[in-house]
Design an enzyme around this catalytic site. Structure first.
Site, PDB file in Angstrom:
ATOM      1  N   ASN A   1      22.009 -22.265  36.605  1.00 20.54           N
ATOM      2  CA  ASN A   1      23.759 -23.503  35.819  1.00 20.54           C
ATOM      3  C   ASN A   1      24.252 -23.402  36.941  1.00 20.54           C
ATOM      4  O   ASN A   1      24.741 -23.609  37.202  1.00 20.54           O
ATOM      5  CB  ASN A   1      24.210 -22.056  35.469  1.00 20.54           C
TER       6      ASN A   1
ATOM      7  N   ASP B   1      24.081 -21.086  23.912  1.00 22.58           N
ATOM      8  CA  ASP B   1      24.346 -22.009  24.148  1.00 22.58           C
ATOM      9  C   ASP B   1      24.866 -22.808  22.674  1.00 22.58           C
ATOM     10  O   ASP B   1      25.006 -22.741  21.808  1.00 22.58           O
ATOM     11  CB  ASP B   1      22.461 -22.618  23.935  1.00 22.58           C
TER      12      ASP B   1
HETATM   13  C1  IPE Z   1      20.526 -21.483  28.901  1.00 23.80           C
HETATM   14  O1  IPE Z   1      21.107 -22.701  29.074  1.00 23.80           O
HETATM   15  C2  IPE Z   1      21.087 -20.606  29.349  1.00 23.80           C
HETATM   16  C3  IPE Z   1      22.345 -20.036  28.862  1.00 23.80           C
HETATM   17  C4  IPE Z   1      22.755 -20.224  28.026  1.00 23.80           C
HETATM   18  C5  IPE Z   1      23.125 -19.230  29.525  1.00 23.80           C
HETATM   19  P1  IPE Z   1      21.392 -24.145  29.565  1.00 23.80           P
HETATM   20  O2  IPE Z   1      22.476 -25.290  28.655  1.00 23.80           O
HETATM   21  O3  IPE Z   1      21.374 -23.686  30.816  1.00 23.80           O
HETATM   22  O4  IPE Z   1      19.997 -24.869  28.773  1.00 23.80           O
HETATM   23  P2  IPE Z   1      19.106 -25.909  29.305  1.00 23.80           P
HETATM   24  O5  IPE Z   1      19.381 -26.870  30.333  1.00 23.80           O
HETATM   25  O6  IPE Z   1      19.441 -26.836  28.174  1.00 23.80           O
HETATM   26  O7  IPE Z   1      17.808 -25.565  28.775  1.00 23.80           O
HETATM   27  C1  IPE Z   2      25.755 -21.721  27.333  1.00 27.13           C
HETATM   28  O1  IPE Z   2      26.666 -23.467  26.908  1.00 27.13           O
HETATM   29  C2  IPE Z   2      26.545 -21.471  28.021  1.00 27.13           C
HETATM   30  C3  IPE Z   2      25.732 -21.198  29.549  1.00 27.13           C
HETATM   31  C4  IPE Z   2      25.447 -22.294  29.963  1.00 27.13           C
HETATM   32  C5  IPE Z   2      26.784 -20.507  29.859  1.00 27.13           C
HETATM   33  P1  IPE Z   2      26.719 -24.752  27.912  1.00 27.13           P
HETATM   34  O2  IPE Z   2      27.051 -24.318  28.333  1.00 27.13           O
HETATM   35  O3  IPE Z   2      25.044 -24.718  28.317  1.00 27.13           O
HETATM   36  O4  IPE Z   2      27.057 -25.524  26.954  1.00 27.13           O
HETATM   37  P2  IPE Z   2      26.521 -26.940  25.786  1.00 27.13           P
HETATM   38  O5  IPE Z   2      24.387 -26.912  26.127  1.00 27.13           O
HETATM   39  O6  IPE Z   2      26.762 -27.760  27.754  1.00 27.13           O
HETATM   40  O7  IPE Z   2      26.847 -27.549  24.574  1.00 27.13           O
HETATM   41 MG    MG Z   3      23.487 -24.916  27.821  1.00 32.42          MG
END
Ligand code: IPE
Ligand code: IPE
Ligand code: MG
Length: 235
Positions: A60, A12
């Site tokens: 997502n 993340d």
């Molecule tokens: C979890 O991260 C999913 C991945 C890392 C692919 P998210 O960014 O989607 O999770 P939330 O929304 O902060 O819980």
């Molecule tokens: C994790 O990074 C990757 C995916 C969920 C695909 P994020 O895209 O959630 O990055 P932040 O949490 O918005 O910084």
């Molecule tokens: Mg995230």
């Protein structure tokens, strides 16, 4: 020095990494994909047998179409060409998640990666894509129900027996790492995390390098895993 057999990473913070640098969120995802390749190779060098990574959750899909499209195209490039080193260095790639909602090009690229690496022996990289932990338990339960309908005797069914109904039959997770600073599991591998040790870091995934990974391993080695029992050496 005890090495965890199965490590999982919630990768993340890609978006915030990019935004903080004045870049587009997509730049963060691109950088994150490079980090993943490096970390997977390093994990296998450290003797870890299975590395599971959260690449894209079922939730997502709630994001803007532009971001989802970018990620899907990035997955295609990763699994068609970019992950060459992973294949060459002997890592076997498998996927966990639902196949619906993914377009044919993404599924072809996933197949390509799986077929190319199927005989590799050095370790397993389990990529969770269009993955949800509750969804996995539902899907597994439906498969089990089919077997029960076919006459499976469940009198002595144990929690270990449920693993073979999950997307991949892998050992339980010993160590879970979440980068990016959030203190939650966001519907990741709920069944497999029952006795995992958790490691949370504020480091955004693109900055998560070998030495950051080693910090998590070091922490793991100093944890006392009791599984509900009592550790004699502390008493
Ligand atoms: C979890 O991260 C999913 C991945 C890392 C692919 P998210 O960014 O989607 O999770 P939330 O929304 O902060 O819980
Ligand atoms: C994790 O990074 C990757 C995916 C969920 C695909 P994020 O895209 O959630 O990055 P932040 O949490 O918005 O910084
Ligand atoms: Mg995230």
């Amino acid at each position: 020095m005890e090495v965890p057999k199965h490590v999982a990473i919630i990768m993340d913070g890609n978006g915030r990494w990019a935004t903080n640098k004045g870049l587009k969120r997509s730049e963060g995802h691109l950088e994150g994909s490079k980090t993943l390749e490096k970390i997977a190779l390093h994990a296998m060098d450290m003797g870890i047998e299975v590395l599971s990574v959260f690449a894209f959750s079922t939730d997502n899909f709630k994001r803007d179409k532009e971001e989802v499209d970018y990620l899907m195209n990035l997955f295609i490039k990763m699994f068609k060409t970019k992950f060459d080193k992973i294949a060459k260095k002997g890592i076997k790639v498998v996927f966990s998640g639902r196949k619906n909602n993914l377009n044919n090009k993404v599924m072809d690229a996933m197949d390509n990666m799986e077929v190319k690496t199927k005989d590799n022996q050095r370790g397993i990289l389990n990529i969770c894509l269009n993955y949800g932990g509750q969804e996995e338990i539902i899907d597994a339960s439906l498969k089990l129900a089919l077997d029960i309908n076919k006459g499976l005797n469940i009198d002595s069914f144990k929690r270990e027996d449920f693993y073979k109904y999950l997307y991949q039959d892998l050992p339980p997770i010993d160590l879970l790492i979440r980068t990016g600073g959030e203190l939650r599991i966001s519907n990741f591998m709920l069944y497999q995390l029952s006795y995992s040790e958790f490691y949370f870091t504020n480091t955004y995934f693109p900055d998560f390098d070998k030495s950051e990974f080693n910090k998590a391993l070091f922490m793991y080695q100093n944890r006392d895993r009791r599984y509900g029992g009592i550790n004699e050496k502390n008493n």
